[in-house]
Design a protein around this motif. Structure first.
Motif, short mmCIF file in Angstrom:
data_model
loop_
_atom_site.label_atom_id
_atom_site.label_comp_id
_atom_site.label_asym_id
_atom_site.label_seq_id
_atom_site.Cartn_x
_atom_site.Cartn_y
_atom_site.Cartn_z
N ASP A 14 11.61 6.34 2.08
CA ASP A 14 11.01 4.75 3.07
C ASP A 14 11.80 3.67 2.42
O ASP A 14 12.34 3.63 2.11
CB ASP A 14 9.55 5.13 1.44
CG ASP A 14 8.76 6.10 1.58
OD1 ASP A 14 7.96 6.08 3.18
OD2 ASP A 14 8.41 6.71 1.09
N SER A 24 -4.34 10.22 -8.74
CA SER A 24 -4.27 8.74 -8.32
C SER A 24 -5.08 8.07 -8.27
O SER A 24 -5.24 7.08 -7.21
CB SER A 24 -3.41 8.93 -7.08
OG SER A 24 -2.19 9.50 -7.31
N PHE A 42 -0.12 3.51 -2.58
CA PHE A 42 1.72 4.22 -1.94
C PHE A 42 2.41 4.74 -3.03
O PHE A 42 2.94 4.63 -3.96
CB PHE A 42 2.00 3.17 -1.79
CG PHE A 42 3.64 2.99 -1.29
CD1 PHE A 42 4.39 4.30 -0.58
CD2 PHE A 42 5.13 2.74 -1.63
CE1 PHE A 42 5.68 4.48 -0.09
CE2 PHE A 42 6.13 2.65 -1.41
CZ PHE A 42 6.03 3.68 -0.84
#
Ligand code: OOB
Length: 564
Positions: free
Chosen positions: A442, A266, A359
């Protein structure tokens, strides 16, 4: 062992290597797969071809720096070939699973690419993992080998590896980077496998097949394995490299353990290698080590978890690292856990670089704030998904979408989000909707701009500064103690880590001491970050209306024995 002796079980065909069996994982439905191919996301690129291709393109550029070790792309490519041949001689066959337990070293990259070349599947673990985690990973994946290191951070991994091998029937080999110590049966030095390569054909897997296993944070008794394919993962790598505008001038500092999804993809070390940049490996993320490396190697990008970012901010603002020249650093990525807004606002003034919030999750979906986003988006949101084909649903308890700006459960589906865990049909039935959305656990809000804010969590997990701890996993270990009647592990707020763990225990008769419990957990081979920060003895647990333990109420409970 003589590395040239074929391993038992390979020559006589008792093992059945090859692609991960169809029933053991959940491929994308063909219609969607076709959509992702047509959209140009799934290109057919595979991990074995990845490095060969990059080496042809960037041959003499520096691929990896680890202390005094500097390898060009050509050198990394040559080493991967050589080690792939060594693994082959050892008996590692196509389709075999190999647990990778290595710290941030050049050898880790060499091993990973060699495994891909051989057509073997890495099963990633974290350097902090111990016997309990390694046995679980190796046995679940039916791994044939475990690659570890001699010592790391003061811990001798060799006796532990020997124990893991004893416990896991499929494990034939332990490969040790560095000094293998007293040669044990089944143990071989990595160095011995780095022989002159006999020509070995580059593995040519189907890009739609499982390429490796990533570890999930875990919400169940034992963390599930995440099967990732060449197509899906490399799409996320390329797209991340694009979003982060990586190029041949990128110098990335790998400060977190790079087997974790964030520093791996990422855009992580894979994104940087894809772009022809340089990966500099830091043995740890401490300010003294990591900031010195940024200065020395002129790093342009790095990724950290919030507590590390806060340590760096303090060290530069008013501490030991105030004199560091960090002018090369363009972007600090922060992710893995909630980054408090006050800290986020300090990044640019203190470190002189841009902040990017990330995230993501090992299961797939990754969100980024982007270069050019307004300050309030970068400091107060966790960004938006990589792909226009990332489907994001934010729903209430009944899976009904909530209005924008209201908190709800995040469900997602897309070109690089798994459709199921490895060999986990029961868990998959709960963790995925009937139409294939992953229930992330989440709680998020989505703003009209499309940016997400993580507002909480519905899963039974503790996020200890980015390190994920499945409460049930730790509870099961504590329950094995003879003096424990019942236990419940919950998160307590912590200003630095965000959360830390507290184990509430109802003793059976006389309460054991706190240190007895902690020593017991260590002896069971649990990673240090999963050992509870606090142990509290209580007489009973508060119950919910349906009679389950109310973890919410428990968090407010004080110790009833006075012990800590
Ligand atoms: C990353 O991956 P995992 O698999 O270790 O953990 C995923 C979970 C998320 O479901 C969420 O609960 C939490 O970690 N998380 C965050 C966050 N990033 C991850 N919570 C709040 N704010 C954030 N920025 O942690 C991961 C994988 C790829 C890239 C980045 C992080």
């Amino acid at each position: 062992t003589d590395p040239r002796t074929p391993a038992p079980g390979t020559a006589n065909g008792t093992r059945r290597p090859g692609p991960v069996a169809a029933g053991d994982w959940t491929p994308w439905p063909e219609g969607l797969a076709e959509t992702y191919r047509r959209a140009g996301y799934w290109t057919g690129e595979t991990f074995p071809a990845f490095l060969r291709d990059r080496a042809a393109r960037f041959s003499e550029a520096t691929a990896v720096v680890d202390g005094d070790t500097r390898w060009t792309y050509a050198e990394l490519d040559r080493r991967a070939d050589s080690l792939a041949a060594g693994l082959d001689r050892l008996g590692v066959a196509e389709g075999d699973r190999v647990v990778v337990h290595l710290p941030n070293t050049a050898a880790l990259l060499e091993v990973v690419f060699a495994l891909f070349r051989r057509g073997a599947l890495p099963v990633y673990s974290l350097p902090a993992h111990r016997r309990s985690e390694l046995v679980h990973l190796a046995s679940t994946a039916e791994a044939v080998a475990l690659v570890t290191t001699d010592t790391h951070a003061g811990f001798d991994c060799r006796p532990m590896a020997a124990e893991v091998r004893e416990e896991v029937p499929s494990l034939e080999h332990v490969v040790v980077a560095g000094d293998p110590g007293t040669p044990e049966r089944g143990t071989v030095a990595l160095e011995e496998l780095r022989a002159e390569p006999d020509p070995l054909a580059l593995a040519d897997p189907d890009p739609g097949e499982v390429a490796f296993f990533q570890l999930s944070g875990g919400t169940t008794g034992l963390p599930k394995l995440i099967p990732r394919t060449h197509d899906d993962y490399l799409y996320s790598v390329r797209a991340s490299a694009d979003i982060c505008a990586l190029g041949t001038d990128t110098v990335y500092l790998g400060a977190l353990p790079i087997t974790h999804n964030f520093p791996m993809s990422s855009p992580g070390f894979l994104g940087v290698l894809h772009a022809g940049g340089t990966v500099v490996l830091s043995p740890d993320p401490s300010p003294a080590t990591a900031l010195a490396l940024i200065e020395k190697e002129r790093a342009t990008l790095t990724s950290v978890v919030p507590p590390v970012a806060m340590l760096w901010l303090d060290a530069v603002e008013r501490g030991s690292q105030a004199e560091r020249d960090l002018s090369s650093l363009r972007v600090l990525q922060v992710g893995g856990a909630t980054f408090p807004e006050e800290a986020a606002r300090r990044v640019t003034p203190v470190l002189g670089c841009a902040l990017q919030q990330v995230f993501g999750m090992a299961e797939g979906l990754v969100n980024y704030t982007r270069d050019g986003d307004p300050d309030e988006v970068v400091t107060a949101t966790q960004g938006r998904p990589i792909s226009a084909h990332d489907e994001v649903l934010i729903v209430d308890e009944h899976d009904v979408p909530v209005p924008d700006g209201e908190p709800g459960h995040l469900l997602t589906r897309g070109p690089y989000t798994i459709r199921g865990y490895y060999r986990a049909p029961e868990h998959n039935a709960a963790a995925f909707t009937a139409d294939g959305f992953y229930r992330t656990g989440d709680i998020v809000c989505r703003y009209p701009s499309g940016n997400l804010v993580v507002a909480g969590r519905a899963k039974d997990q503790i996020n200890r500064g980015g390190e994920k701890i499945g409460a049930e996993e730790v509870e099961n270990h504590i329950l094995a103690h003879p003096a424990v009647h019942d236990t419940s592990v919950v998160a307590l707020p912590d200003p630095y880590l965000g959360e830390r763990t507290c184990a509430y225990i109802i003793p059976r008769g006389a309460a054991p001491t706190r240190s007895e419990i902690l020593a017991f957990l260590r002896e069971r081979g649990l990673a240090a970050y999963k050992i509870p920060d606090r142990v509290s003895f209580v007489d009973s647990f508060p119950a919910t209306a349906v009679g389950k333990i109310s973890k919410r109420d428990l968090r407010g409970t004080t110790d009833q024995s006075g012990a800590q």
